[in-house]
Motif scaffolding. Structure first.
Motif, PDB file in Angstrom:
ATOM      1  N   SER A 126       0.909  -8.814  19.534  1.00  0.00           N
ATOM      2  CA  SER A 126       0.957  -8.961  18.037  1.00  0.00           C
ATOM      3  C   SER A 126      -0.214 -10.090  17.801  1.00  0.00           C
ATOM      4  N   ILE A 127      -1.382 -10.001  17.776  1.00  0.00           N
ATOM      5  CA  ILE A 127      -2.174 -10.868  17.637  1.00  0.00           C
ATOM      6  C   ILE A 127      -2.521 -10.507  15.920  1.00  0.00           C
ATOM      7  N   GLU A 128      -2.626 -11.457  15.331  1.00  0.00           N
ATOM      8  CA  GLU A 128      -2.752 -11.091  13.714  1.00  0.00           C
ATOM      9  C   GLU A 128      -4.188 -10.857  13.360  1.00  0.00           C
ATOM     10  N   LYS A 129      -4.354  -9.814  12.514  1.00  0.00           N
ATOM     11  CA  LYS A 129      -5.564  -9.626  11.990  1.00  0.00           C
ATOM     12  C   LYS A 129      -5.564  -9.550  10.588  1.00  0.00           C
ATOM     13  N   VAL A 130      -6.395 -10.279   9.870  1.00  0.00           N
ATOM     14  CA  VAL A 130      -6.501 -10.525   8.399  1.00  0.00           C
ATOM     15  C   VAL A 130      -7.352  -9.671   7.811  1.00  0.00           C
ATOM     16  N   TYR A 131      -7.294  -8.804   6.852  1.00  0.00           N
ATOM     17  CA  TYR A 131      -8.268  -7.944   6.249  1.00  0.00           C
ATOM     18  C   TYR A 131      -8.382  -8.479   4.747  1.00  0.00           C
ATOM     19  N   GLU A 132      -9.629  -8.542   4.109  1.00  0.00           N
ATOM     20  CA  GLU A 132      -9.557  -8.615   2.710  1.00  0.00           C
ATOM     21  C   GLU A 132      -9.932  -7.161   2.313  1.00  0.00           C
ATOM     22  N   VAL A 133      -9.022  -6.711   1.281  1.00  0.00           N
ATOM     23  CA  VAL A 133      -9.233  -5.337   1.131  1.00  0.00           C
ATOM     24  C   VAL A 133      -9.353  -5.005  -0.297  1.00  0.00           C
ATOM     25  N   THR A 134     -10.299  -4.295  -0.595  1.00  0.00           N
ATOM     26  CA  THR A 134     -10.373  -3.788  -2.109  1.00  0.00           C
ATOM     27  C   THR A 134     -10.133  -2.347  -2.088  1.00  0.00           C
ATOM     28  N   ILE A 135      -9.176  -2.089  -3.135  1.00  0.00           N
ATOM     29  CA  ILE A 135      -8.836  -0.499  -3.246  1.00  0.00           C
ATOM     30  C   ILE A 135      -9.079  -0.161  -4.634  1.00  0.00           C
ATOM     31  N   LYS A 136      -9.023   1.065  -4.963  1.00  0.00           N
ATOM     32  CA  LYS A 136      -8.991   1.792  -6.305  1.00  0.00           C
ATOM     33  C   LYS A 136      -7.673   1.944  -6.837  1.00  0.00           C
ATOM     34  N   GLY A 137      -7.637   1.348  -8.003  1.00  0.00           N
ATOM     35  CA  GLY A 137      -6.279   1.642  -8.847  1.00  0.00           C
ATOM     36  C   GLY A 137      -5.568   0.043  -8.646  1.00  0.00           C
ATOM     37  N   PHE A 138      -4.547  -0.014  -9.156  1.00  0.00           N
ATOM     38  CA  PHE A 138      -3.706  -1.232  -9.458  1.00  0.00           C
ATOM     39  C   PHE A 138      -2.621  -1.047  -8.378  1.00  0.00           C
ATOM     40  N   LEU A 139      -2.305  -2.078  -7.653  1.00  0.00           N
ATOM     41  CA  LEU A 139      -1.390  -2.146  -6.564  1.00  0.00           C
ATOM     42  C   LEU A 139       0.023  -2.389  -7.146  1.00  0.00           C
ATOM     43  N   ARG A 140       0.971  -1.486  -7.151  1.00  0.00           N
ATOM     44  CA  ARG A 140       2.133  -1.848  -7.593  1.00  0.00           C
ATOM     45  C   ARG A 140       3.057  -2.723  -6.496  1.00  0.00           C
ATOM     46  N   LYS A 141       3.901  -3.402  -7.176  1.00  0.00           N
ATOM     47  CA  LYS A 141       4.769  -4.379  -6.104  1.00  0.00           C
ATOM     48  C   LYS A 141       5.569  -3.390  -5.131  1.00  0.00           C
ATOM     49  N   GLU A 142       6.267  -2.155  -5.667  1.00  0.00           N
ATOM     50  CA  GLU A 142       6.889  -1.238  -4.826  1.00  0.00           C
ATOM     51  C   GLU A 142       5.937  -0.779  -3.770  1.00  0.00           C
ATOM     52  N   THR A 143       4.889  -0.411  -3.855  1.00  0.00           N
ATOM     53  CA  THR A 143       3.851  -0.054  -2.888  1.00  0.00           C
ATOM     54  C   THR A 143       3.507  -1.133  -1.855  1.00  0.00           C
ATOM     55  N   SER A 144       2.993  -2.274  -2.410  1.00  0.00           N
ATOM     56  CA  SER A 144       3.183  -3.451  -1.590  1.00  0.00           C
ATOM     57  C   SER A 144       4.383  -3.595  -0.612  1.00  0.00           C
ATOM     58  N   TYR A 145       5.597  -3.743  -1.141  1.00  0.00           N
ATOM     59  CA  TYR A 145       6.503  -3.976  -0.231  1.00  0.00           C
ATOM     60  C   TYR A 145       6.829  -2.798   0.842  1.00  0.00           C
ATOM     61  N   ALA A 146       6.400  -1.679   0.453  1.00  0.00           N
ATOM     62  CA  ALA A 146       6.486  -0.286   1.226  1.00  0.00           C
ATOM     63  C   ALA A 146       5.665  -0.472   2.350  1.00  0.00           C
ATOM     64  N   LEU A 147       4.521  -0.981   2.083  1.00  0.00           N
ATOM     65  CA  LEU A 147       3.481  -1.263   3.081  1.00  0.00           C
ATOM     66  C   LEU A 147       3.733  -2.403   3.916  1.00  0.00           C
ATOM     67  N   MET A 148       4.445  -3.741   3.466  1.00  0.00           N
ATOM     68  CA  MET A 148       4.815  -4.543   4.244  1.00  0.00           C
ATOM     69  C   MET A 148       5.973  -4.173   5.347  1.00  0.00           C
ATOM     70  N   ARG A 149       6.869  -3.620   4.704  1.00  0.00           N
ATOM     71  CA  ARG A 149       8.129  -2.873   5.495  1.00  0.00           C
ATOM     72  C   ARG A 149       7.369  -2.367   6.732  1.00  0.00           C
ATOM     73  N   GLY A 150       6.307  -1.362   6.462  1.00  0.00           N
ATOM     74  CA  GLY A 150       5.730  -0.349   7.373  1.00  0.00           C
ATOM     75  C   GLY A 150       6.107   1.146   7.074  1.00  0.00           C
ATOM     76  N   ILE A 151       5.118   1.794   7.185  1.00  0.00           N
ATOM     77  CA  ILE A 151       5.249   3.178   6.900  1.00  0.00           C
ATOM     78  C   ILE A 151       4.950   4.186   8.073  1.00  0.00           C
ATOM     79  N   LYS A 152       5.392   5.264   7.922  1.00  0.00           N
ATOM     80  CA  LYS A 152       4.950   6.285   9.273  1.00  0.00           C
ATOM     81  C   LYS A 152       3.631   6.582   9.320  1.00  0.00           C
ATOM     82  N   LEU A 153       2.900   6.486  10.453  1.00  0.00           N
ATOM     83  CA  LEU A 153       1.504   6.865  10.603  1.00  0.00           C
ATOM     84  C   LEU A 153       1.310   7.610  12.080  1.00  0.00           C
TER      85      LEU A 153
END
Ligand code: URA
Length: 244
Positions: A126-153
Motif C-alpha cells: 500500500s505505498i501511496e502514489k499521489v497524482y495531480e489530475v486534470t480532467i474534462k468537465g466538472f467533478l461532482r461530489k458524488e463522483t468524487s465520493y464514489a471514486l474514493m470508496r472504490g469502483i470496479k475495474l
C-alpha cells in the motif's frame, strides 16, 4: 543458503520475477549445471551464470527521475520510442519501479534492486502514489465520493482513494485535483475517471511514498539518499540490510 531466484535478484541483475522466467527457461546454471527448479538453494561459494555470464554482486542503485511526457517506462520499446532509461547515466542496468504512461509526467523511481522493486510495487504494501489530475468537465461530489470508496475495474474493486484540492476552471470546463491511490493498476487513474465519463487530459505523479519532485526539473534525476531508501522500505515493514 538462499533461494536461487532471490540471489539473482539480490545481485541486481534483474527482478525476482524475471529471474524466475530465466530459471524456468533453462539459461541459469549453478557451478556449470543448468538449474530449472525454482527455489533451488544456493550457497555463498556457488557460481551462478545466466547464459554463461557470471552474476556479480552488483552495486545497488536507486534513482528518482522527473519523468517528462513522451518517454516510455520500459527498458526498451519495440516501437522505438524514447525510454526513461535514456535519461539516466547509470553504470549498471536499471529499470523503472512500476510504470507511468507515455503521456504522464512526474516521480519515477528506477533501480537495479529486485527486492526493492517488488516491495514498492506489491499492492499489499500500500505505498501511496499521489497524482495531480486534470480532467474534462466538472467533478461532482458524488463522483468524487464514489471514486474514493472504490469502483470496479476488471472485476475487482479499487482500494480506497483520496481526492483533495479540487479546483474547477469554469472557462475551460475542466477540473484539477489531487488523487492518492495505493495500487498501481494498468492506467488506473485514467480508467477510474473515465468510468464517470471524465477524460484525463493531464496527469502528473507528484509523490511516490515519501519521494516528491522537490527541486528536480522535468527530465532531471538524482540518486536516492540512504535515509530515503530506508524510509521507503520502512513503509513496507520489510526489514532491510541496514535496519535488520
Ligand atoms: N494511472 C494512469 O492512468 N496512468 C499513469 O501513468 C499512472 C497512473
Amino acid at each position: 543458503m538462499e533461494r536461487i531466484q532471490k540471489k539473482i535478484a539480490a545481485s541486481g541483475y534483474c527482478s525476482r520475477r524475471k529471474a524466475e522466467e530465466l530459471i524456468t527457461s533453462g539459461v541459469v546454471a549453478v557451478n556449470g549445471e543448468i538449474v530449472t527448479q525454482l527455489g533451488t538453494k544456493v550457497g555463498q561459494n556457488d557460481v551462478i551464470t545466466v547464459s554463461g555470464e557470471i552474476i556479480e554482486k552488483a552495486l545497488k542503485k536507486y534513482y528518482v527521475l522527473y519523468k517528462p511526457e513522451g518517454y516510455i517506462s520500459t527498458t526498451d520499446d519495440e516501437k522505438k520510442r524514447r525510454t526513461v532509461i535514456e535519461l539516466i547515466d547509470s553504470e549498471v542496468s536499471i529499470y523503472p519501479v512500476g510504470r507511468l504512461d507515455y503521456d504522464t509526467s512526474g516521480v519515477l523511481l528506477l533501480t537495479n534492486d529486485g527486492d526493492f522493486n517488488q516491495a514498492m510495487i506489491h499492492p499489499k504494501n500500500s505505498i501511496e502514489k499521489v497524482y495531480e489530475v486534470t480532467i474534462k468537465g466538472f467533478l461532482r461530489k458524488e463522483t468524487s465520493y464514489a471514486l474514493m470508496r472504490g469502483i470496479k475495474l476488471d472485476g475487482t474493486k479499487t482500494k480506497p482513494a483520496k481526492i483533495t484540492q479540487v479546483k474547477t476552471n469554469v472557462e475551460k470546463a475542466t477540473t484539477k485535483c489531487l488523487m492518492t491511490i495505493t495500487e498501481g493498476r494498468y492506467h488506473q487513474v485514467k480508467r477510474m475517471f473515465e468510468a464517470f465519463n471524465h477524460e484525463v487530459i493531464k496527469l502528473k505523479r507528484v509523490r511516490f511514498g515519501t519521494i516528491t519532485l522537490d527541486n528536480l526539473k522535468k527530465g532531471e534525476y538524482r540518486s536516492l539518499k540512504p535515509h530515503e531508501y530506508k524510509t521507503l522500505m520502512q513503509l513496507t515493514g520489510i526489514p532491510t540490510q541496514q535496519n535488520r
